[in-house]
Write a protein that holds these residues in place. Sequence first.
Motif, PDB file in Angstrom:
ATOM      1  N   SER A  19       0.844  -1.184   0.000  1.00  0.00           N
ATOM      2  CA  SER A  19       0.000   0.000   0.000  1.00  0.00           C
ATOM      3  C   SER A  19       0.883   1.239   0.000  1.00  0.00           C
ATOM      4  N   SER A  68      -3.776  -0.751  -8.356  1.00  0.00           N
ATOM      5  CA  SER A  68      -5.097  -0.155  -8.243  1.00  0.00           C
ATOM      6  C   SER A  68      -4.989   1.078  -7.348  1.00  0.00           C
ATOM      7  N   ARG A  69      -5.912   1.969  -7.512  1.00  0.00           N
ATOM      8  CA  ARG A  69      -5.887   3.170  -6.687  1.00  0.00           C
ATOM      9  C   ARG A  69      -7.274   3.454  -6.166  1.00  0.00           C
ATOM     10  N   ASP A  70      -7.316   3.918  -4.933  1.00  0.00           N
ATOM     11  CA  ASP A  70      -8.561   4.280  -4.280  1.00  0.00           C
ATOM     12  C   ASP A  70      -8.426   5.749  -3.898  1.00  0.00           C
ATOM     13  N   ASN A  71      -8.958   6.613  -4.745  1.00  0.00           N
ATOM     14  CA  ASN A  71      -8.793   8.041  -4.490  1.00  0.00           C
ATOM     15  C   ASN A  71      -9.525   8.483  -3.224  1.00  0.00           C
ATOM     16  N   ALA A  72     -10.599   7.808  -2.891  1.00  0.00           N
ATOM     17  CA  ALA A  72     -11.341   8.165  -1.679  1.00  0.00           C
ATOM     18  C   ALA A  72     -10.505   7.909  -0.426  1.00  0.00           C
ATOM     19  N   ARG A  73      -9.678   6.884  -0.483  1.00  0.00           N
ATOM     20  CA  ARG A  73      -8.807   6.545   0.653  1.00  0.00           C
ATOM     21  C   ARG A  73      -7.405   7.110   0.484  1.00  0.00           C
ATOM     22  N   THR A  75      -5.050   6.169  -1.477  1.00  0.00           N
ATOM     23  CA  THR A  75      -4.139   5.032  -1.403  1.00  0.00           C
ATOM     24  C   THR A  75      -4.003   4.376  -2.773  1.00  0.00           C
ATOM     25  N   TYR A  77      -2.365   0.771  -4.483  1.00  0.00           N
ATOM     26  CA  TYR A  77      -1.978  -0.580  -4.085  1.00  0.00           C
ATOM     27  C   TYR A  77      -1.160  -1.252  -5.177  1.00  0.00           C
TER      28      TYR A  77
END
Length: 123
Positions: A19, A68-73, A75, A77
């Motif tokens: 992460s 992968s990316r989680d813009n809300a978090r 973060t 990965y």
Amino acid sequence: QLQASGGGLVQPGGSLRLSCAASGFANSRYTLGWFRQAPGKERVFVGVSWRGGQIYYADSVKGRFTISRDNARSTVYLQMNSLKPEDTAVYYCAADSRLILSSIYNQDQYDYWGQGTLVTVSS
């Protein structure tokens, strides 16, 4: 601020997910890349989530690693499967807002770097 985590010791054939906490960088304006540096070797490109939306990988990890990316978090990965001893390295995440597509493989073009996390693949 960028901070990579999730490294550790894993057996060949195993999986690990790294992460990168990318506070302030995980929105769509930024390209987020992963690089690695094996012992005694130069740091090299692993993969990137380009700000244009596409994801690209080094040939050495294609089909085994997934970004992968989680813009809300805030973060990004790096899922690593079918790990090999040659994947042993310190893994770094990096970010930049101005990269053009032809520059995404060049670590010198990234302005922001996190500290690395060590991945050791060994039996």
